[in-house]
Motif scaffolding. Structure first.
Motif, PDB file in Angstrom:
ATOM      1  N   PRO A 249       0.835  -1.205   0.000  1.00  0.00           N
ATOM      2  CA  PRO A 249       0.000   0.000   0.000  1.00  0.00           C
ATOM      3  C   PRO A 249       0.872   1.258   0.000  1.00  0.00           C
ATOM      4  O   PRO A 249       1.873   1.328   0.715  1.00  0.00           O
ATOM      5  CB  PRO A 249      -0.812  -0.124   1.289  1.00  0.00           C
ATOM      6  N   ALA A 250       0.478   2.223  -0.824  1.00  0.00           N
ATOM      7  CA  ALA A 250       1.234   3.473  -0.917  1.00  0.00           C
ATOM      8  C   ALA A 250       0.713   4.527   0.048  1.00  0.00           C
ATOM      9  O   ALA A 250       1.297   5.606   0.142  1.00  0.00           O
ATOM     10  CB  ALA A 250       1.187   4.011  -2.351  1.00  0.00           C
ATOM     11  N   ASP A 251      -0.372   4.224   0.750  1.00  0.00           N
ATOM     12  CA  ASP A 251      -0.901   5.171   1.730  1.00  0.00           C
ATOM     13  C   ASP A 251      -1.695   4.390   2.778  1.00  0.00           C
ATOM     14  O   ASP A 251      -2.082   3.230   2.555  1.00  0.00           O
ATOM     15  CB  ASP A 251      -1.766   6.244   1.057  1.00  0.00           C
ATOM     16  N   PRO A 252      -1.957   4.982   3.932  1.00  0.00           N
ATOM     17  CA  PRO A 252      -2.668   4.278   5.015  1.00  0.00           C
ATOM     18  C   PRO A 252      -4.072   3.818   4.611  1.00  0.00           C
ATOM     19  O   PRO A 252      -4.533   2.760   5.053  1.00  0.00           O
ATOM     20  CB  PRO A 252      -2.718   5.317   6.142  1.00  0.00           C
ATOM     21  N   ARG A 253      -4.758   4.616   3.815  1.00  0.00           N
ATOM     22  CA  ARG A 253      -6.116   4.247   3.419  1.00  0.00           C
ATOM     23  C   ARG A 253      -6.107   2.948   2.609  1.00  0.00           C
ATOM     24  O   ARG A 253      -6.952   2.067   2.803  1.00  0.00           O
ATOM     25  CB  ARG A 253      -6.745   5.375   2.600  1.00  0.00           C
ATOM     26  N   THR A 254      -5.149   2.805   1.690  1.00  0.00           N
ATOM     27  CA  THR A 254      -5.040   1.583   0.902  1.00  0.00           C
ATOM     28  C   THR A 254      -4.713   0.391   1.792  1.00  0.00           C
ATOM     29  O   THR A 254      -5.249  -0.708   1.599  1.00  0.00           O
ATOM     30  CB  THR A 254      -3.969   1.741  -0.190  1.00  0.00           C
ATOM     31  N   ALA A 255      -3.835   0.590   2.777  1.00  0.00           N
ATOM     32  CA  ALA A 255      -3.483  -0.501   3.687  1.00  0.00           C
ATOM     33  C   ALA A 255      -4.721  -1.019   4.413  1.00  0.00           C
ATOM     34  O   ALA A 255      -4.948  -2.235   4.508  1.00  0.00           O
ATOM     35  CB  ALA A 255      -2.433  -0.016   4.688  1.00  0.00           C
ATOM     36  N   ALA A 256      -5.535  -0.114   4.910  1.00  0.00           N
ATOM     37  CA  ALA A 256      -6.748  -0.513   5.620  1.00  0.00           C
ATOM     38  C   ALA A 256      -7.738  -1.190   4.680  1.00  0.00           C
ATOM     39  O   ALA A 256      -8.380  -2.189   5.030  1.00  0.00           O
ATOM     40  CB  ALA A 256      -7.390   0.709   6.273  1.00  0.00           C
ATOM     41  N   THR A 257      -7.843  -0.656   3.455  1.00  0.00           N
ATOM     42  CA  THR A 257      -8.769  -1.226   2.474  1.00  0.00           C
ATOM     43  C   THR A 257      -8.364  -2.637   2.097  1.00  0.00           C
ATOM     44  O   THR A 257      -9.211  -3.534   1.997  1.00  0.00           O
ATOM     45  CB  THR A 257      -8.817  -0.343   1.214  1.00  0.00           C
ATOM     46  N   MET A 258      -7.062  -2.875   1.883  1.00  0.00           N
ATOM     47  CA  MET A 258      -6.601  -4.207   1.500  1.00  0.00           C
ATOM     48  C   MET A 258      -6.838  -5.206   2.621  1.00  0.00           C
ATOM     49  O   MET A 258      -7.255  -6.345   2.364  1.00  0.00           O
ATOM     50  CB  MET A 258      -5.122  -4.164   1.126  1.00  0.00           C
ATOM     51  N   ARG A 259      -6.606  -4.821   3.861  1.00  0.00           N
ATOM     52  CA  ARG A 259      -6.862  -5.727   4.984  1.00  0.00           C
ATOM     53  C   ARG A 259      -8.333  -6.107   5.044  1.00  0.00           C
ATOM     54  O   ARG A 259      -8.684  -7.281   5.211  1.00  0.00           O
ATOM     55  CB  ARG A 259      -6.426  -5.076   6.297  1.00  0.00           C
TER      56      ARG A 259
END
Length: 274
Positions: A249-259
């Motif tokens: 993930p390139a940003d925190p929002r993407t990290a949360a979305t992928m999880r």
């Protein structure tokens, strides 16, 4: 295995020129005289097996093409080519990387970008990449850039397409792998996007570091960067050509979305199981 009817000297010279090395430079590094190297390239001398190994090591010739040089010189190929399933500890290492990288996407491809293995998160990532782009064998770059594939969801398609084409051109120049020229020609034939939507990073910083992949999904927009892992000192042709692409993930929002996306997919799979 690459087969050729060309003399071994022609192949040696071609790889030397591909690497933009002079005869003097290569002869010094491979510990032979410039005259001997010249005689090999012009066919006045036939290299020994050890000489082929030394020249290939110095010129960083891929293992598949090394076998072609051995054959051209009248020797049996040196490097075996096994299926991924037969690679033992190396296969286990590939699976460990793919599984351990979840909840982020990861996949293993060969030199022609044909899919060898992927983790569960990659299924979420690829989503509806189908149609003409999904014909067997599944080619990751075709599925990504084909107008019927993932490209419909890539927010910075023009930027990402340019990056992918540059990468394949460099790969072709470095490896001369069979099938890559045809793959590049097909990718270049796909429609050229006129412009991009959403190229700028919401955080305003990631674009200064890498070219991100910005992807619309049913879980929201994703911003991803990637790394490439290859095996060090391979002796098998298949292993030499495997690359593991791991996305982050390139940003925190993407990290949360992928999880959340992977958790939801796994839950749905377990629920549907008998």
């Amino acid at each position: 295995m690459t087969t050729t009817t060309e003399p071994v000297g022609v192949l040696v010279r071609r790889w030397r020129e591909r690497r933009r090395r002079s005869q003097l430079d290569v002869s010094l590094a491979a510990e032979l005289s410039t005259r001997h190297l010249s005689c090999i390239e012009t066919g006045r001398a036939n290299p020994s097996r050890d000489m082929i190994r030394r020249l290939c090591d110095e010129l960083d010739v891929p293992l598949r093409e090394r076998n072609a040089l051995y054959l051209a010189a009248g020797f049996a190929p040196v490097h075996a080519e096994r299926a991924l399933a037969d690679l033992g500890a190396a296969r286990a290492a590939v699976e460990a990387v793919l599984t351990g990288h979840e909840p982020n996407p990861a996949l293993a491809v060969n030199v022609r970008w044909e899919l060898l293995a992927a983790n569960r998160a990659m299924g979420v990532f690829l989503g509806d990449a189908a149609g003409e782009s999904a014909r067997s064998p599944f080619n990751v770059l075709k599925a990504t850039l084909h107008p019927d594939g993932l490209s419909r969801r890539i927010r910075n398609l023009a930027q990402w397409r340019a990056h992918v084409l540059r990468r394949v051109r460099r790969q072709l120049e470095r490896t001369s792998a069979a099938g890559l020229a045809e793959l590049l020609a097909e990718l270049e034939s796909y429609p050229v996007p006129e412009g991009d939507v959403g190229q700028a990073s919401p955080e305003g910083a990631v674009d200064d570091l890498v070219v991100p992949l910005r992807l619309s999904s049913e879980f929201g927009e994703l911003a991803l960067l990637y790394t490439t892992t290859v095996f060090g000192s391979p002796r098998d042709v298949t292993l030499d050509e495997i690359a593991i692409e791991t996305f982050f993930p390139a940003d925190p929002r993407t990290a949360a979305t992928m999880r959340a996306a992977v958790a939801q997919t796994v839950t749905a799979t377990l629920t549907a199981s008998p």
